[in-house]
Design a protein around this motif. Structure first.
Motif, mmCIF file in Angstrom:
data_model
loop_
_atom_site.group_PDB
_atom_site.id
_atom_site.type_symbol
_atom_site.label_atom_id
_atom_site.label_comp_id
_atom_site.label_asym_id
_atom_site.label_seq_id
_atom_site.Cartn_x
_atom_site.Cartn_y
_atom_site.Cartn_z
ATOM 1 N N MET A 1 0.827 -1.178 0.000
ATOM 2 C CA MET A 1 0.000 0.000 0.000
ATOM 3 C C MET A 1 0.872 1.242 0.000
ATOM 4 S SD MET A 1 -2.647 1.499 2.741
ATOM 5 C CE MET A 1 -1.230 2.338 3.421
ATOM 6 N N ILE A 2 0.518 2.211 -0.859
ATOM 7 C CA ILE A 2 1.320 3.426 -1.016
ATOM 8 C C ILE A 2 0.684 4.565 -0.225
ATOM 9 C CG2 ILE A 2 2.222 5.104 -2.659
ATOM 10 C CD1 ILE A 2 2.102 2.920 -4.790
ATOM 11 N N VAL A 3 1.509 5.251 0.563
ATOM 12 C CA VAL A 3 1.062 6.404 1.346
ATOM 13 C C VAL A 3 2.001 7.565 1.062
ATOM 14 C CG1 VAL A 3 0.075 4.948 3.163
ATOM 15 C CG2 VAL A 3 2.455 5.703 3.332
ATOM 16 N N GLY A 4 1.708 8.727 1.665
ATOM 17 C CA GLY A 4 2.616 9.852 1.520
ATOM 18 C C GLY A 4 1.980 11.067 0.881
ATOM 19 N N PRO A 5 2.806 12.022 0.424
ATOM 20 C CA PRO A 5 2.299 13.280 -0.126
ATOM 21 C C PRO A 5 1.276 13.070 -1.239
ATOM 22 C CG PRO A 5 4.676 13.373 0.150
ATOM 23 C CD PRO A 5 4.278 11.963 0.427
ATOM 24 N N HIS A 6 0.231 13.896 -1.192
ATOM 25 C CA HIS A 6 -0.832 13.914 -2.210
ATOM 26 C C HIS A 6 -1.675 12.641 -2.208
ATOM 27 C CE1 HIS A 6 0.931 17.602 -3.661
ATOM 28 N NE2 HIS A 6 2.094 16.985 -3.851
ATOM 29 N N GLU A 7 -1.663 11.904 -1.128
ATOM 30 C CA GLU A 7 -2.563 10.756 -1.032
ATOM 31 C C GLU A 7 -3.998 11.269 -1.004
ATOM 32 O OE1 GLU A 7 -4.113 7.414 2.119
ATOM 33 O OE2 GLU A 7 -2.436 8.708 2.670
ATOM 34 N N TYR A 8 -4.825 10.860 -1.929
ATOM 35 C CA TYR A 8 -6.194 11.367 -1.989
ATOM 36 C C TYR A 8 -7.210 10.432 -1.340
ATOM 37 C CZ TYR A 8 -6.818 8.219 -6.017
ATOM 38 O OH TYR A 8 -6.873 7.124 -6.831
ATOM 39 N N VAL A 9 -6.803 9.202 -1.016
ATOM 40 C CA VAL A 9 -7.741 8.281 -0.377
ATOM 41 C C VAL A 9 -7.899 8.621 1.102
ATOM 42 C CG1 VAL A 9 -8.228 5.869 0.156
ATOM 43 C CG2 VAL A 9 -7.220 6.481 -2.042
ATOM 44 N N GLY A 10 -6.807 8.941 1.785
ATOM 45 C CA GLY A 10 -6.905 9.473 3.135
ATOM 46 C C GLY A 10 -6.828 8.473 4.260
ATOM 47 N N ARG A 11 -6.094 7.368 4.088
ATOM 48 C CA ARG A 11 -6.035 6.364 5.154
ATOM 49 C C ARG A 11 -5.257 6.870 6.367
ATOM 50 N NH1 ARG A 11 -5.050 3.099 0.298
ATOM 51 N NH2 ARG A 11 -6.952 1.938 -0.191
ATOM 52 N N ILE A 12 -4.003 7.263 6.169
ATOM 53 C CA ILE A 12 -3.222 7.771 7.303
ATOM 54 C C ILE A 12 -3.769 9.109 7.801
ATOM 55 C CG2 ILE A 12 -0.963 8.726 7.926
ATOM 56 C CD1 ILE A 12 0.331 6.337 6.695
ATOM 57 N N PRO A 13 -4.182 10.038 6.918
ATOM 58 C CA PRO A 13 -4.813 11.259 7.445
ATOM 59 C C PRO A 13 -6.020 10.979 8.337
ATOM 60 C CG PRO A 13 -4.199 11.596 5.166
ATOM 61 C CD PRO A 13 -3.940 10.142 5.462
ATOM 62 N N TRP A 14 -6.801 9.929 8.004
ATOM 63 C CA TRP A 14 -7.947 9.615 8.860
ATOM 64 C C TRP A 14 -7.490 9.190 10.256
ATOM 65 C CZ3 TRP A 14 -9.768 5.538 11.728
ATOM 66 C CH2 TRP A 14 -11.066 5.686 12.223
ATOM 67 N N TRP A 15 -6.468 8.345 10.330
ATOM 68 C CA TRP A 15 -5.983 7.932 11.644
ATOM 69 C C TRP A 15 -5.406 9.119 12.414
ATOM 70 C CZ3 TRP A 15 -7.379 4.012 14.315
ATOM 71 C CH2 TRP A 15 -7.747 2.821 13.696
ATOM 72 N N LEU A 16 -4.740 10.026 11.737
ATOM 73 C CA LEU A 16 -4.232 11.225 12.405
ATOM 74 C C LEU A 16 -5.381 12.061 12.974
ATOM 75 C CD1 LEU A 16 -1.421 12.233 9.907
ATOM 76 C CD2 LEU A 16 -1.080 11.830 12.349
ATOM 77 N N TYR A 59 9.276 -6.335 -9.881
ATOM 78 C CA TYR A 59 9.764 -5.885 -8.577
ATOM 79 C C TYR A 59 8.555 -5.547 -7.710
ATOM 80 C CZ TYR A 59 14.563 -5.543 -10.256
ATOM 81 O OH TYR A 59 15.815 -5.839 -10.741
ATOM 82 N N THR A 60 8.558 -6.048 -6.495
ATOM 83 C CA THR A 60 7.493 -5.772 -5.546
ATOM 84 C C THR A 60 7.923 -4.644 -4.625
ATOM 85 O OG1 THR A 60 6.776 -8.079 -5.569
ATOM 86 C CG2 THR A 60 6.052 -6.735 -3.715
ATOM 87 N N LEU A 61 7.081 -3.631 -4.490
ATOM 88 C CA LEU A 61 7.399 -2.480 -3.655
ATOM 89 C C LEU A 61 6.577 -2.539 -2.374
ATOM 90 C CD1 LEU A 61 7.522 0.318 -6.381
ATOM 91 C CD2 LEU A 61 9.428 -0.916 -5.348
ATOM 92 N N ALA A 62 7.254 -2.711 -1.265
ATOM 93 C CA ALA A 62 6.616 -2.747 0.049
ATOM 94 C C ALA A 62 7.698 -2.554 1.096
ATOM 95 C CB ALA A 62 5.888 -4.072 0.282
#
Length: 204
Positions: A1-16, A59-62
């Motif tokens: 799962m990709i997180v970070g700047p400009h994330e529009y789904v809002g998973r980590i922002p919701w937890w914050l 290549y798997t990115l995680a």
């Protein structure tokens, strides 16, 4: 799962936002439950690295297995927000019995074995590194809507994460360690549009 700047789904922002709101915070599973989010900046760095060195093949990115836990994530959220929230860890089976929707009503929660055991050893051997939950610090300010560029379609999923959809907040009974009888409480306490607050009894 990709997180970070400009994330529009809002998973980590919701937890914050949820941790910042304080009170009793419902958290899924146990604090040592492993997770493997990867920052979009590390994804971009690997893409450039692969182009520069003419890498080929899959290549798997995680993040490395065991590099972070759900407890680490929520502790980082507490540090970033300065919150004094009380985190209450709730068993996976209880959440499933309450028909809590995986991945959306509690962002990043999916209890199936192997979901956070993605082997990315080949990618790491190629050179790039993975930063430790830095996305929490990037989102320490309230999330802003992502404005589409000219000719770009609006993001289809902003604000979908972290709240019940078209159903009332379920009433639940859950045991706390050391308690006798189970205590009635809300699993989710705030409706869509006001920011869902799970596990906070007495909130609107």
């Amino acid at each position: 799962m990709i997180v970070g700047p400009h994330e529009y789904v809002g998973r980590i922002p919701w937890w914050l936002r949820r941790i910042a709101a304080g009170g009793r915070v419902l958290a899924p599973g146990t604090p040592d439950w492993p997770i493997q989010p990867i920052d979009v900046r590390d994804v971009a760095a690997f893409t450039l690295h692969a182009a520069e060195y003419h890498l080929s093949g899959p290549y798997t990115l995680a993040a490395p297995i065991g590099s972070a836990t759900f407890g680490d994530l929520l502790e980082t959220c507490e540090q970033v927000t300065g919150s004094t929230a009380t985190v209450e860890w709730v068993d996976h089976d209880f959440l499933i019995a309450q028909q809590v929707t995986e991945w959306t009503e509690l962002p990043l929660w999916r209890p199936y074995p192997g979901i956070w055991r993605i082997d990315a050893a080949r990618t790491r051997a190629a050179g790039p590194t993975c930063r430790p939950l830095d996305a929490c610090h990037h989102h320490r300010r309230p999330a802003r809507a992502v404005t589409p560029r000219p000719g770009q379609a609006p993001a289809p999923r902003p604000g979908e994460e972290g709240h019940p959809r078209r159903r009332p907040a379920p009433q639940a009974r859950a045991h706390r360690p050391g308690d006798g009888e189970p205590e009635p409480r809300h699993v989710f306490g705030v409706s869509r549009g006001r920011g869902s607050v799970p596990g906070s009894a007495g909130r609107p």
